[in-house]
Design a protein around this motif. Structure first.
Motif, short mmCIF file in Angstrom:
data_model
loop_
_atom_site.label_atom_id
_atom_site.label_comp_id
_atom_site.label_asym_id
_atom_site.label_seq_id
_atom_site.Cartn_x
_atom_site.Cartn_y
_atom_site.Cartn_z
N PRO A 184 -3.55 3.85 3.81
CA PRO A 184 -5.00 3.73 3.71
C PRO A 184 -5.43 2.27 3.86
O PRO A 184 -4.74 1.36 3.39
CB PRO A 184 -5.31 4.25 2.31
N ASP A 185 -6.57 2.04 4.52
CA ASP A 185 -7.08 0.67 4.62
C ASP A 185 -8.04 0.42 3.46
O ASP A 185 -8.18 1.25 2.55
CB ASP A 185 -7.73 0.43 5.99
N LYS A 186 -8.73 -0.71 3.47
CA LYS A 186 -9.60 -1.06 2.35
C LYS A 186 -10.80 -0.12 2.22
O LYS A 186 -11.40 -0.03 1.15
CB LYS A 186 -10.07 -2.52 2.47
N ASN A 187 -11.17 0.57 3.29
CA ASN A 187 -12.29 1.51 3.25
C ASN A 187 -11.85 2.93 2.93
O ASN A 187 -12.67 3.84 2.88
CB ASN A 187 -13.05 1.50 4.58
N LYS B 127 0.84 -1.19 0.00
CA LYS B 127 0.00 0.00 0.00
C LYS B 127 0.88 1.24 0.00
O LYS B 127 1.98 1.24 0.53
CB LYS B 127 -0.91 0.00 1.22
N GLU B 128 0.34 2.30 -0.58
CA GLU B 128 1.09 3.55 -0.60
C GLU B 128 1.13 4.15 0.80
O GLU B 128 0.21 3.97 1.59
CB GLU B 128 0.47 4.55 -1.57
N ILE B 129 2.18 4.85 1.09
CA ILE B 129 2.34 5.47 2.40
C ILE B 129 1.88 6.92 2.29
O ILE B 129 2.37 7.68 1.45
CB ILE B 129 3.80 5.40 2.87
N GLN C 235 -0.66 -2.28 14.60
CA GLN C 235 -1.55 -1.65 13.64
C GLN C 235 -2.65 -0.95 14.41
O GLN C 235 -3.31 -1.55 15.23
CB GLN C 235 -2.15 -2.68 12.70
N THR C 236 -2.85 0.33 14.14
CA THR C 236 -3.88 1.11 14.80
C THR C 236 -4.82 1.62 13.72
O THR C 236 -4.41 2.39 12.85
CB THR C 236 -3.26 2.29 15.57
N PHE C 237 -6.09 1.20 13.76
CA PHE C 237 -7.05 1.52 12.72
C PHE C 237 -7.96 2.67 13.14
O PHE C 237 -8.33 2.79 14.31
CB PHE C 237 -7.90 0.30 12.38
N THR C 238 -8.34 3.49 12.18
CA THR C 238 -9.36 4.51 12.40
C THR C 238 -10.64 3.95 11.78
O THR C 238 -10.67 3.63 10.61
CB THR C 238 -8.98 5.84 11.73
N ARG C 239 -11.69 3.83 12.57
CA ARG C 239 -12.90 3.14 12.11
C ARG C 239 -13.96 4.08 11.55
O ARG C 239 -14.96 3.60 11.02
CB ARG C 239 -13.51 2.34 13.26
N ASN C 240 -13.77 5.39 11.66
CA ASN C 240 -14.77 6.30 11.12
C ASN C 240 -14.08 7.54 10.56
O ASN C 240 -12.88 7.74 10.70
CB ASN C 240 -15.83 6.66 12.18
N GLU C 241 -14.87 8.39 9.93
CA GLU C 241 -14.34 9.57 9.26
C GLU C 241 -13.75 10.58 10.25
O GLU C 241 -12.75 11.23 9.96
CB GLU C 241 -15.47 10.23 8.44
#
Length: 120
Positions: free
Chosen positions: A23-26, A3-5, A39-45
């Motif tokens: 960027p994740d799949k969403n 994935k691009e950074i 890995q730390t994910f952001t789940r919303n906008e």
């Protein structure tokens, strides 16, 4: 798939200064730390926008290629009438003589696995 950074930030786990933001799949940003593999994910906008406000963007540095001075081409000299030397001649291909028939090794006589036990 690599994935691009999007940028870099400090890792929230180990405080590594150059954790990657990708960027994740969403399409939301997430942090990947190459040091501790967290890995730390952001789940919303809302979280996505907060993270994007804290990153250092990736800067692309393009190095200009330096031109080397052009060297003048050597003038082509006309062919001179000379006889080829012995070193210039290509030796004729010699046909190989068929070798003697290959010798097959004699088969090794295998003993039965229980023969040493029975003393035979």
């Amino acid at each position: 798939m690599k994935k691009e950074i999007l940028g870099h930030t400090a890792c929230p786990i180990c405080r590594h200064a150059d954790a990657e933001v990708k960027p994740d799949k969403n399409g939301h940003a997430f942090i990947f730390c190459p040091d501790c593999a967290a890995q730390t994910f952001t789940r919303n906008e809302h979280r996505h926008k907060l993270l994007m406000g804290h990153i250092r963007p990736v800067t692309v540095t393009v190095q200009e290629q330096t031109k080397q001075p052009e060297q003048p081409e050597k003038p082509i000299q006309p062919a001179q009438d000379k006889k080829p030397a012995a070193a210039d001649k290509v030796p004729a291909v010699q046909k190989k003589q068929p070798d003697a028939l290959p010798v097959k090794p004699e088969p090794v006589k295998k003993s039965s696995w229980f023969q040493p036990i029975l003393g035979a």
